[in-house]
Design a protein around this motif. Structure first.
Motif, PDB file in Angstrom:
ATOM      1  N   LEU A   1      -1.514  -2.837 -10.165  1.00  0.00           N
ATOM      2  CA  LEU A   1      -0.707  -4.003  -9.805  1.00  0.00           C
ATOM      3  C   LEU A   1       0.470  -4.138 -10.768  1.00  0.00           C
ATOM      4  CD1 LEU A   1      -3.417  -6.729  -8.994  1.00  0.00           C
ATOM      5  CD2 LEU A   1      -2.176  -5.245  -7.398  1.00  0.00           C
ATOM      6  N   LYS A   2       0.229  -3.817 -12.005  1.00  0.00           N
ATOM      7  CA  LYS A   2       1.275  -3.884 -13.021  1.00  0.00           C
ATOM      8  C   LYS A   2       2.289  -2.764 -12.859  1.00  0.00           C
ATOM      9  CE  LYS A   2       1.861  -3.781 -18.068  1.00  0.00           C
ATOM     10  NZ  LYS A   2       1.139  -3.667 -19.373  1.00  0.00           N
ATOM     11  N   ASN A   3       1.793  -1.571 -12.510  1.00  0.00           N
ATOM     12  CA  ASN A   3       2.656  -0.389 -12.444  1.00  0.00           C
ATOM     13  C   ASN A   3       2.237   0.486 -11.266  1.00  0.00           C
ATOM     14  OD1 ASN A   3       4.219   1.872 -12.816  1.00  0.00           O
ATOM     15  ND2 ASN A   3       3.185   2.559 -14.681  1.00  0.00           N
ATOM     16  N   PRO A   4       2.944   0.420 -10.136  1.00  0.00           N
ATOM     17  CA  PRO A   4       2.607   1.252  -8.979  1.00  0.00           C
ATOM     18  C   PRO A   4       2.700   2.746  -9.262  1.00  0.00           C
ATOM     19  CG  PRO A   4       4.163  -0.474  -8.380  1.00  0.00           C
ATOM     20  CD  PRO A   4       4.089  -0.462  -9.869  1.00  0.00           C
ATOM     21  N   TYR A   5       3.371   3.099 -10.349  1.00  0.00           N
ATOM     22  CA  TYR A   5       3.557   4.503 -10.720  1.00  0.00           C
ATOM     23  C   TYR A   5       2.669   4.873 -11.907  1.00  0.00           C
ATOM     24  CZ  TYR A   5       7.267   3.361  -7.600  1.00  0.00           C
ATOM     25  OH  TYR A   5       7.955   2.900  -6.502  1.00  0.00           O
ATOM     26  N   TRP A   6       1.490   4.275 -11.941  1.00  0.00           N
ATOM     27  CA  TRP A   6       0.530   4.546 -13.007  1.00  0.00           C
ATOM     28  C   TRP A   6       0.183   6.024 -13.071  1.00  0.00           C
ATOM     29  CZ3 TRP A   6      -4.364   6.587 -13.572  1.00  0.00           C
ATOM     30  CH2 TRP A   6      -5.013   6.320 -14.783  1.00  0.00           C
ATOM     31  N   ALA A   7       0.104   6.683 -11.931  1.00  0.00           N
ATOM     32  CA  ALA A   7      -0.230   8.113 -11.916  1.00  0.00           C
ATOM     33  C   ALA A   7       0.793   8.920 -12.711  1.00  0.00           C
ATOM     34  CB  ALA A   7      -0.324   8.626 -10.480  1.00  0.00           C
TER      35      ALA A   7
ATOM     36  N   HIS B   1       3.064  10.336   2.616  1.00  0.00           N
ATOM     37  CA  HIS B   1       3.228  10.800   1.238  1.00  0.00           C
ATOM     38  C   HIS B   1       2.108  11.743   0.821  1.00  0.00           C
ATOM     39  CE1 HIS B   1       6.465   7.893   0.981  1.00  0.00           C
ATOM     40  NE2 HIS B   1       5.644   7.016   1.543  1.00  0.00           N
ATOM     41  N   GLN B   2       1.414  12.333   1.815  1.00  0.00           N
ATOM     42  CA  GLN B   2       0.330  13.301   1.575  1.00  0.00           C
ATOM     43  C   GLN B   2      -0.799  12.697   0.733  1.00  0.00           C
ATOM     44  OE1 GLN B   2       3.836  14.530   1.092  1.00  0.00           O
ATOM     45  NE2 GLN B   2       3.464  14.588   3.291  1.00  0.00           N
ATOM     46  N   VAL B   3      -1.036  11.410   0.946  1.00  0.00           N
ATOM     47  CA  VAL B   3      -2.091  10.671   0.254  1.00  0.00           C
ATOM     48  C   VAL B   3      -3.121  10.246   1.294  1.00  0.00           C
ATOM     49  CG1 VAL B   3      -2.562   8.501  -0.986  1.00  0.00           C
ATOM     50  CG2 VAL B   3      -0.604   9.922  -1.635  1.00  0.00           C
TER      51      VAL B   3
ATOM     52  N   GLU C   1       2.574  17.943 -15.265  1.00  0.00           N
ATOM     53  CA  GLU C   1       3.770  17.768 -14.450  1.00  0.00           C
ATOM     54  C   GLU C   1       3.374  17.351 -13.036  1.00  0.00           C
ATOM     55  OE1 GLU C   1       7.806  20.148 -12.991  1.00  0.00           O
ATOM     56  OE2 GLU C   1       6.531  20.997 -14.575  1.00  0.00           O
ATOM     57  N   LEU C   2       3.488  16.071 -12.759  1.00  0.00           N
ATOM     58  CA  LEU C   2       3.156  15.534 -11.446  1.00  0.00           C
ATOM     59  C   LEU C   2       4.369  15.668 -10.534  1.00  0.00           C
ATOM     60  CD1 LEU C   2       1.087  13.990  -9.680  1.00  0.00           C
ATOM     61  CD2 LEU C   2       2.090  11.860 -10.552  1.00  0.00           C
ATOM     62  N   THR C   3       4.174  16.273  -9.381  1.00  0.00           N
ATOM     63  CA  THR C   3       5.283  16.460  -8.447  1.00  0.00           C
ATOM     64  C   THR C   3       5.795  15.111  -7.956  1.00  0.00           C
ATOM     65  OG1 THR C   3       4.358  18.569  -7.722  1.00  0.00           O
ATOM     66  CG2 THR C   3       5.987  17.535  -6.285  1.00  0.00           C
ATOM     67  N   ALA C   4       7.076  14.913  -8.091  1.00  0.00           N
ATOM     68  CA  ALA C   4       7.677  13.639  -7.703  1.00  0.00           C
ATOM     69  C   ALA C   4       7.955  13.605  -6.202  1.00  0.00           C
ATOM     70  CB  ALA C   4       8.988  13.428  -8.458  1.00  0.00           C
ATOM     71  N   PRO C   5       7.897  12.424  -5.604  1.00  0.00           N
ATOM     72  CA  PRO C   5       8.434  12.296  -4.250  1.00  0.00           C
ATOM     73  C   PRO C   5       9.893  12.763  -4.259  1.00  0.00           C
ATOM     74  CG  PRO C   5       7.305  10.283  -4.916  1.00  0.00           C
ATOM     75  CD  PRO C   5       7.420  11.136  -6.142  1.00  0.00           C
ATOM     76  N   GLN C   6      10.316  13.400  -3.191  1.00  0.00           N
ATOM     77  CA  GLN C   6      11.651  13.993  -3.166  1.00  0.00           C
ATOM     78  C   GLN C   6      12.729  12.992  -3.551  1.00  0.00           C
ATOM     79  OE1 GLN C   6      12.657  15.698   0.615  1.00  0.00           O
ATOM     80  NE2 GLN C   6      14.736  16.264  -0.005  1.00  0.00           N
ATOM     81  N   GLN C   7      12.590  11.758  -3.083  1.00  0.00           N
ATOM     82  CA  GLN C   7      13.619  10.756  -3.346  1.00  0.00           C
ATOM     83  C   GLN C   7      13.667  10.341  -4.813  1.00  0.00           C
ATOM     84  OE1 GLN C   7      11.118  10.639  -1.163  1.00  0.00           O
ATOM     85  NE2 GLN C   7      11.708   9.782   0.815  1.00  0.00           N
TER      86      GLN C   7
ATOM     87  N   TYR D   1       0.813  -1.213   0.000  1.00  0.00           N
ATOM     88  CA  TYR D   1       0.000   0.000   0.000  1.00  0.00           C
ATOM     89  C   TYR D   1       0.850   1.269   0.000  1.00  0.00           C
ATOM     90  CZ  TYR D   1      -3.976  -3.041   0.501  1.00  0.00           C
ATOM     91  OH  TYR D   1      -4.924  -4.006   0.258  1.00  0.00           O
ATOM     92  N   GLU D   2       1.980   1.265   0.707  1.00  0.00           N
ATOM     93  CA  GLU D   2       2.830   2.458   0.690  1.00  0.00           C
ATOM     94  C   GLU D   2       3.383   2.714  -0.702  1.00  0.00           C
ATOM     95  OE1 GLU D   2       6.514   4.678   2.980  1.00  0.00           O
ATOM     96  OE2 GLU D   2       6.207   2.532   3.336  1.00  0.00           O
ATOM     97  N   THR D   3       3.692   1.659  -1.431  1.00  0.00           N
ATOM     98  CA  THR D   3       4.259   1.834  -2.767  1.00  0.00           C
ATOM     99  C   THR D   3       3.317   2.633  -3.661  1.00  0.00           C
ATOM    100  OG1 THR D   3       5.498  -0.235  -2.591  1.00  0.00           O
ATOM    101  CG2 THR D   3       5.119   0.612  -4.802  1.00  0.00           C
ATOM    102  N   ARG D   4       2.015   2.368  -3.571  1.00  0.00           N
ATOM    103  CA  ARG D   4       1.054   3.125  -4.396  1.00  0.00           C
ATOM    104  C   ARG D   4       0.936   4.563  -3.917  1.00  0.00           C
ATOM    105  NH1 ARG D   4       2.051  -2.162  -4.977  1.00  0.00           N
ATOM    106  NH2 ARG D   4       1.524  -2.705  -7.125  1.00  0.00           N
ATOM    107  N   ALA D   5       1.120   4.792  -2.620  1.00  0.00           N
ATOM    108  CA  ALA D   5       1.129   6.165  -2.116  1.00  0.00           C
ATOM    109  C   ALA D   5       2.369   6.907  -2.618  1.00  0.00           C
ATOM    110  CB  ALA D   5       1.084   6.161  -0.594  1.00  0.00           C
ATOM    111  N   VAL D   6       3.516   6.241  -2.620  1.00  0.00           N
ATOM    112  CA  VAL D   6       4.725   6.832  -3.207  1.00  0.00           C
ATOM    113  C   VAL D   6       4.460   7.211  -4.662  1.00  0.00           C
ATOM    114  CG1 VAL D   6       7.104   6.368  -3.919  1.00  0.00           C
ATOM    115  CG2 VAL D   6       6.307   5.620  -1.670  1.00  0.00           C
ATOM    116  N   GLY D   7       3.693   6.369  -5.357  1.00  0.00           N
ATOM    117  CA  GLY D   7       3.367   6.615  -6.759  1.00  0.00           C
ATOM    118  C   GLY D   7       2.345   7.707  -6.990  1.00  0.00           C
ATOM    119  N   GLN D   8       1.870   8.340  -5.910  1.00  0.00           N
ATOM    120  CA  GLN D   8       1.002   9.520  -5.976  1.00  0.00           C
ATOM    121  C   GLN D   8      -0.440   9.217  -6.393  1.00  0.00           C
ATOM    122  OE1 GLN D   8       2.319  12.749  -4.775  1.00  0.00           O
ATOM    123  NE2 GLN D   8       3.460  10.997  -4.009  1.00  0.00           N
ATOM    124  N   VAL D   9      -0.936   8.021  -6.046  1.00  0.00           N
ATOM    125  CA  VAL D   9      -2.371   7.778  -6.116  1.00  0.00           C
ATOM    126  C   VAL D   9      -3.038   8.694  -5.096  1.00  0.00           C
ATOM    127  CG1 VAL D   9      -4.129   6.054  -5.518  1.00  0.00           C
ATOM    128  CG2 VAL D   9      -2.173   5.409  -6.937  1.00  0.00           C
TER     129      VAL D   9
END
Length: 340
Positions: free
Chosen positions: A312-318, A95-97, A328-334, A45-53
């Motif tokens: 499920l295929k791509n956590p960074y679908w957003a 991740h502000q999600v 331009e989607l703001t990226a996580p700082q890392q 679940y955190e991975t999808r939050a990192v991906g900005q869902v």
């Protein structure tokens, strides 16, 4: 050009940063058959939050142990489940999600090694066991368990609750004339078939002040099942009870249903309910491209986009959708170096 997919949207006091929702998908990853969160769930679940869902919704989470689809389902039937769920929320919120949980009871589709329960003694299919017909006391126990689940969801820091009334599970079984043959005040007319969900919503609202979504199956793919008029009636009733959004899926109740599956095949149902019941809806079902999601939102066919298998295929679908839409989607700082 504005990009609606990435516009914020507010339900009560909860503002989602964009219109992308991670749809609830069963992971069947509990390790000790005790309903407890595992490291997999936290990472997943955190991975999808990192991906900005914008909203991460957890899988169907059982309000009672006998209501699990499988013994490897997540649970929320005991206070010991709170800490694990709270850990997931801390990681999502970092991740502000925003986060949501889908409260569920499988009814006659439960497979836990013990008896399953349903509104009537009708099996889910020819090869599955006949359920125990629920007594009034059984019904009240489940209503109370949804309420207790909402109390625990609040303690675990969820932002939104979704009630699972779709896919042939218990609430769907009460709503559908295909599964509900009761002759008391929980069966017969659509008003009576709605009573179980009505009482669950009322009970949850006594302990939960945040947004509530409800997932329904808005097509039973059977002429003897509920019609769209019935689903508009149910949705109108839910709006009057203060439900914030209908998450519109289809199927799961009729064992021999033949479904024509194609990109966005359930979106029309969300569009009809949105406009005829005058309630916000979520579209779900083979929505895989950013431009497809944007069309649904811009044409006011739905208010949120629920993404399942594509996430499920791509956590960074957003990010992929943002690139397609030249946003331009703001990226996580890392991850800034990789997203530029």
């Amino acid at each position: 050009m504005t990009v609606k997919l990435f516009e914020p949207i507010t339900f009560k006091s909860v503002t989602l940063p964009n219109r992308i929702v991670m749809a609830p998908m069963c992971m069947f990853s509990v390790e000790q058959e005790d309903g407890q969160v595992t490291p997999f769930h936290i990472t997943h679940y955190e991975t999808r939050a990192v991906g900005q869902v914008g909203l991460v919704m957890l899988e169907a989470t059982a309000i009672l142990p006998e209501g699990r689809i499988k013994t490897t389902d997540l649970g929320i039937w005991h206070d010991t489940h709170i800490n694990g769920l709270k850990t997931i929320n801390a990681r999502i919120h970092a991740h502000q999600v925003k986060s949501a949980i889908q409260l569920a009871h499988a009814g006659r589709k439960a497979r836990t090694g013990s008896a399953c329960y349903a509104p009537s003694q009708l099996a889910a299919s020819d090869s599955e066991p006949t359920p125990v017909e629920m007594t009034i006391a059984d019904i009240q126990k489940v209503i109370d368990a949804f309420k207790e689940g909402a109390i625990r969801a609040k303690a675990a820091d969820f932002d939104i609750i979704e009630l699972h009334a779709a896919h042939g599970y218990l609430i769907n079984q009460f709503l559908s004339p295909l599964a509900n043959k009761r002759i008391d005040h929980y069966g017969g007319s659509r008003e009576n078939r709605y009573r179980f969900l009505k009482e669950i919503i009322a009970a949850v609202k006594t302990v939960w002040q945040g947004p509530i979504f409800v997932r329904i199956s808005a097509d039973e793919y059977d002429a003897e099942g509920n019609s769209m008029d019935d689903f508009i009636y149910f949705s109108t009733e839910m709006k009057q009870q203060g439900i914030d959004l209908i998450d519109v899926s289809t199927g799961g109740i009729a064992q021999h249903a033949k479904i024509d599956v194609f990109p966005g095949y359930q979106t029309k149902h969300a569009e009809i309910i949105k406009h005829q019941a005058n309630i916000a809806t979520g579209a779900v079902g083979l929505i895989t491209e950013g431009i497809q999601a944007e069309e649904i939102l811009k044409n006011e066919r739905a208010d949120l986009i629920f993404i399942g298998r594509a996430l499920l295929k791509n956590p960074y679908w957003a990010k992929e959708a943002a690139d397609q839409l030249e946003y331009e989607l703001t990226a996580p700082q890392q991850y800034i170096r990789g997203w530029q």
